[in-house]
Design a protein around this motif. Structure first.
Motif, PDB file in Angstrom:
ATOM      1  N   ASP A 100       0.841  -1.201   0.000  1.00 55.27           N
ATOM      2  CA  ASP A 100       0.000   0.000   0.000  1.00 55.27           C
ATOM      3  C   ASP A 100       0.873   1.247   0.000  1.00 55.27           C
ATOM      4  OD1 ASP A 100      -0.343   1.321   3.069  1.00 55.27           O
ATOM      5  OD2 ASP A 100       0.440  -0.716   2.972  1.00 55.27           O
ATOM      6  N   LYS A 149      -4.635   1.400  -1.667  1.00 50.64           N
ATOM      7  CA  LYS A 149      -4.811   2.663  -0.949  1.00 50.64           C
ATOM      8  C   LYS A 149      -4.276   3.858  -1.734  1.00 50.64           C
ATOM      9  CE  LYS A 149      -4.387   0.216   3.472  1.00 50.64           C
ATOM     10  NZ  LYS A 149      -3.717   0.147   4.792  1.00 50.64           N
ATOM     11  N   SER A 177      -7.716   1.339  -5.118  1.00 51.97           N
ATOM     12  CA  SER A 177      -8.133   1.627  -3.747  1.00 51.97           C
ATOM     13  C   SER A 177      -9.332   0.753  -3.435  1.00 51.97           C
ATOM     14  CB  SER A 177      -8.515   3.100  -3.568  1.00 51.97           C
ATOM     15  OG  SER A 177      -9.074   3.298  -2.274  1.00 51.97           O
TER      16      SER A 177
END
Length: 225
Positions: A146, A171, A202
């Motif tokens: 992430d 993310k 995401s």
């Protein structure tokens, strides 16, 4: 935001495609990645997206708890009988790469109990960039990182980043807040992985898992061809 091509690399499928009784076994996809990268969220989202069209099940790995399995049960992503938890009692590498017996047993029990299955997702416990699955356990590996972990993660490499069949950078919505340069991450990932696919997404968004689910469908099509 999707950088790279999710279908650019289909990879080889295992020759051991059948169970002892001669029926085709499920495709096994492993999901690994650092703590907090979004592995369980990815598993949950894949279950919600694929459960209406595929017969699937999940095996989770935690060192001393059943926390990931319990999260999936609370979210009701699959019926309880389709979720199994393995307590590794040691480094996650042990159960997914070195001594895979507990995971293999869980996989085989699921196929016996609720099969025939199309797909089994095997989630590793949270680990570092060296986590990889034994080819005796899974047919393909997804590695989840992430942007909040730092935009230098692809550059640092490690077997998870460099060799996984699919790299998911999760993310992306946080990039402006944590100072991560997505274009830089894409360039570094390309340098580390060559033609292996990379997806930037995401999972907080409803459509975020879509490209990952499409990749899984492509692998499944190759498996059952």
């Amino acid at each position: 935001m999707h950088l790279g091509h999710a279908h650019a690399h289909h990879g080889a499928v295992s020759a051991d495609a059948h169970r002892p009784d001669g029926t085709r076994r499920a495709l096994r996809v492993g999901l690994g990645g650092p703590v907090g990268s979004g592995k369980t969220a990815t598993v949950a989202a894949l279950c919600r997206t694929l459960r209406d069209t595929l017969s699937l099940a999940v095996v989770t790995n935690d060192i001393y708890t059943r926390e990931d399995a319990e999260f999936l049960l609370r979210e009701a992503v699959l019926p309880p009988e389709r979720i199994r938890a393995v307590e590794t009692g040691a480094c996650p590498h042990t159960a997914i790469r070195d001594d895979i017996s507990a995971n293999l047993e869980a996989v085989e029990e699921l196929e016996d109990a609720v099969g025939p299955l199309d797909l089994i997702l095997v989630e590793s416990g949270g680990d570092n960039l060296t986590a990889t699955f034994s080819k005796g356990l899974v047919d393909a590996q997804v590695f989840v990182i992430d942007v909040a972990g730092g935009d230098d993660i692809p550059r640092k490499g490690g077997p998870g980043v460099t060799t996984a069949d699919l790299l998911v950078v999760n993310k992306t919505d946080l990039a402006p807040y944590v100072g991560s340069d997505l274009e830089r991450m894409a360039r570094d990932a390309k340098e580390q992985r060559g033609e292996l696919p990379v997806l930037f997404t995401s999972l907080r968004s409803a459509e975020g898992v879509g490209p990952v689910a499409d990749w899984v469908r492509t692998r499944l099509a190759a498996w059952t061809a």
